[in-house]
Design a protein around this motif. Sequence first.
Motif, PDB file in Angstrom:
ATOM      1  N   THR A   1       0.771  -1.255  -0.101  1.00 24.03           N
ATOM      2  CA  THR A   1       0.046   0.013   0.002  1.00 24.03           C
ATOM      3  C   THR A   1       0.801   1.381   0.079  1.00 24.03           C
ATOM      4  OG1 THR A   1      -0.195  -0.173   2.510  1.00 24.03           O
ATOM      5  CG2 THR A   1      -1.947  -1.164   1.147  1.00 24.03           C
ATOM      6  N   ASN A   2       2.037   1.292   0.170  1.00 21.34           N
ATOM      7  CA  ASN A   2       3.156   2.350   0.195  1.00 21.34           C
ATOM      8  C   ASN A   2       3.190   2.809  -0.990  1.00 21.34           C
ATOM      9  OD1 ASN A   2       3.538   2.131   2.957  1.00 21.34           O
ATOM     10  ND2 ASN A   2       5.524   0.928   2.549  1.00 21.34           N
ATOM     11  N   PHE A   3       2.836   2.007  -2.163  1.00 22.44           N
ATOM     12  CA  PHE A   3       2.772   2.585  -3.587  1.00 22.44           C
ATOM     13  C   PHE A   3       1.596   3.437  -4.127  1.00 22.44           C
ATOM     14  CE2 PHE A   3       5.607  -1.042  -3.549  1.00 22.44           C
ATOM     15  CZ  PHE A   3       6.963  -0.337  -4.429  1.00 22.44           C
ATOM     16  N   LEU A   4       0.603   3.345  -2.925  1.00 25.51           N
ATOM     17  CA  LEU A   4      -0.454   4.239  -3.249  1.00 25.51           C
ATOM     18  C   LEU A   4      -0.170   6.018  -3.359  1.00 25.51           C
ATOM     19  CD1 LEU A   4      -3.171   2.490  -1.155  1.00 25.51           C
ATOM     20  CD2 LEU A   4      -3.454   2.512  -3.419  1.00 25.51           C
ATOM     21  N   ARG A   5       0.848   6.135  -2.816  1.00 25.68           N
ATOM     22  CA  ARG A   5       1.625   7.427  -2.877  1.00 25.68           C
ATOM     23  C   ARG A   5       1.991   7.994  -4.015  1.00 25.68           C
ATOM     24  NH1 ARG A   5       4.905   6.862   2.853  1.00 25.68           N
ATOM     25  NH2 ARG A   5       3.378   6.173   4.160  1.00 25.68           N
ATOM     26  N   PHE A   6       2.341   7.060  -4.815  1.00 17.59           N
ATOM     27  CA  PHE A   6       2.875   7.153  -6.084  1.00 17.59           C
ATOM     28  C   PHE A   6       1.899   7.174  -7.388  1.00 17.59           C
ATOM     29  CE2 PHE A   6       5.941   6.017  -3.286  1.00 17.59           C
ATOM     30  CZ  PHE A   6       6.954   6.946  -3.365  1.00 17.59           C
ATOM     31  N   SER A   7       1.797   7.936  -8.480  1.00 18.98           N
ATOM     32  CA  SER A   7       1.280   7.614  -9.687  1.00 18.98           C
ATOM     33  C   SER A   7       1.484   6.356 -10.416  1.00 18.98           C
ATOM     34  CB  SER A   7       1.513   8.763 -10.627  1.00 18.98           C
ATOM     35  OG  SER A   7       0.974   8.606 -12.006  1.00 18.98           O
ATOM     36  N   PRO A   8       0.549   5.762 -11.062  1.00 18.97           N
ATOM     37  CA  PRO A   8       1.059   4.755 -11.846  1.00 18.97           C
ATOM     38  C   PRO A   8       2.135   5.136 -12.911  1.00 18.97           C
ATOM     39  CG  PRO A   8      -1.202   4.652 -11.739  1.00 18.97           C
ATOM     40  CD  PRO A   8      -0.801   6.254 -11.141  1.00 18.97           C
ATOM     41  N   LYS A   9       2.326   6.341 -13.307  1.00 19.01           N
ATOM     42  CA  LYS A   9       3.479   6.560 -14.343  1.00 19.01           C
ATOM     43  C   LYS A   9       4.573   6.753 -13.777  1.00 19.01           C
ATOM     44  CE  LYS A   9      -0.245   8.698 -17.362  1.00 19.01           C
ATOM     45  NZ  LYS A   9      -0.620   9.875 -18.223  1.00 19.01           N
ATOM     46  N   HIS A  10       4.783   6.720 -12.264  1.00 15.86           N
ATOM     47  CA  HIS A  10       5.978   7.010 -11.588  1.00 15.86           C
ATOM     48  C   HIS A  10       7.081   6.070 -11.943  1.00 15.86           C
ATOM     49  CE1 HIS A  10       8.368   9.098  -8.191  1.00 15.86           C
ATOM     50  NE2 HIS A  10       8.754   7.809  -8.014  1.00 15.86           N
ATOM     51  N   THR A  11       8.288   6.484 -12.117  1.00 16.65           N
ATOM     52  CA  THR A  11       9.387   5.646 -12.504  1.00 16.65           C
ATOM     53  C   THR A  11      10.227   5.999 -11.073  1.00 16.65           C
ATOM     54  OG1 THR A  11       9.328   6.085 -14.887  1.00 16.65           O
ATOM     55  CG2 THR A  11      11.254   5.141 -13.933  1.00 16.65           C
ATOM     56  N   PHE A  12      10.812   4.599 -10.540  1.00 14.56           N
ATOM     57  CA  PHE A  12      11.897   4.549  -9.484  1.00 14.56           C
ATOM     58  C   PHE A  12      13.116   4.440  -9.971  1.00 14.56           C
ATOM     59  CE2 PHE A  12       7.725   3.271  -7.536  1.00 14.56           C
ATOM     60  CZ  PHE A  12       7.717   4.044  -6.408  1.00 14.56           C
ATOM     61  N   TYR A  13      14.138   4.941  -9.730  1.00 11.28           N
ATOM     62  CA  TYR A  13      15.424   5.009 -10.355  1.00 11.28           C
ATOM     63  C   TYR A  13      16.595   4.518  -9.127  1.00 11.28           C
ATOM     64  CZ  TYR A  13      13.953   7.903 -14.064  1.00 11.28           C
ATOM     65  OH  TYR A  13      13.231   8.264 -15.172  1.00 11.28           O
ATOM     66  N   ALA A  14      17.349   3.586  -9.518  1.00 10.10           N
ATOM     67  CA  ALA A  14      18.150   2.891  -8.501  1.00 10.10           C
ATOM     68  C   ALA A  14      19.023   4.038  -7.996  1.00 10.10           C
ATOM     69  CB  ALA A  14      18.915   1.842  -9.177  1.00 10.10           C
ATOM     70  N   ARG A  15      19.645   4.055  -6.950  1.00 11.88           N
ATOM     71  CA  ARG A  15      20.403   4.806  -6.373  1.00 11.88           C
ATOM     72  C   ARG A  15      21.938   4.203  -6.387  1.00 11.88           C
ATOM     73  NH1 ARG A  15      20.066   5.715   0.156  1.00 11.88           N
ATOM     74  NH2 ARG A  15      17.745   6.526  -0.899  1.00 11.88           N
TER      75      ARG A  15
END
Length: 224
Positions: A197-211
């Motif tokens: 449910t933490n992903f509810l804070r992000f848009s479905p179009k959001h991209t996560f980038y590796a650090r």
Amino acid sequence: MQYLIGKHWRDIFDVVIVQARKPKFFTDKNRPFRIYDLNHQNHVWDKVRKLEKGQVYTEGTVRQLQDMTGWKGGSVLYFGDHPYTDLADASLMHGWRTGAIIKELTSEIQTLNTSQFKWHVNWLQVLQQLIEQYQESEGEHSRKLIREWIAERDQLRKDTKHVFNEQFGSLFRTYHNPTYFSRRLFRFADVYTSNVTNFLRFSPKHTFYARRGALPHEYRSWFV
């Protein structure tokens, strides 16, 4: 599911599969899907040619799922709570994006965010830099001071480990190094979190980038 979401819970899923029996779902080739009749509480043995919304299916294989839905490769983000039985085959054999659910993250992050832990970690880094820089200094006073720094560093290393768990420390780190669990997690999971449910804070179009992390032989960023 009916207790958690309501009697119309199937409406929010495109496909519902039960009794998949992982990891066989990812490795077997000859387990056909069967419709599960909720009214009569038994299986329907007719051949399943397509997966329909609202139906409940049992068993099957990932190959059939991909062929019937077109959900393949990087277009799939698959979540599981075990790096091996849930994520390894999906990632290595089928190229799915994978997300790990690690409940222990909640308590770990709470500890990481305490003022005392932050102070200990930062002072530990300062001590280590001082020891590295002045370890060859001459004179009894200098050698005594370095011994005190080393003793303080050793104690801080123990404190920052045992604050998570007195027996085995953090699930993710042992002193400076990632644990074996962490290395396996990073190998099989593209993202990980404590709760989906933490992903509810992000848009479905959001991209996560590796650090990007600095390797021992690399320079650190000019800006950090």
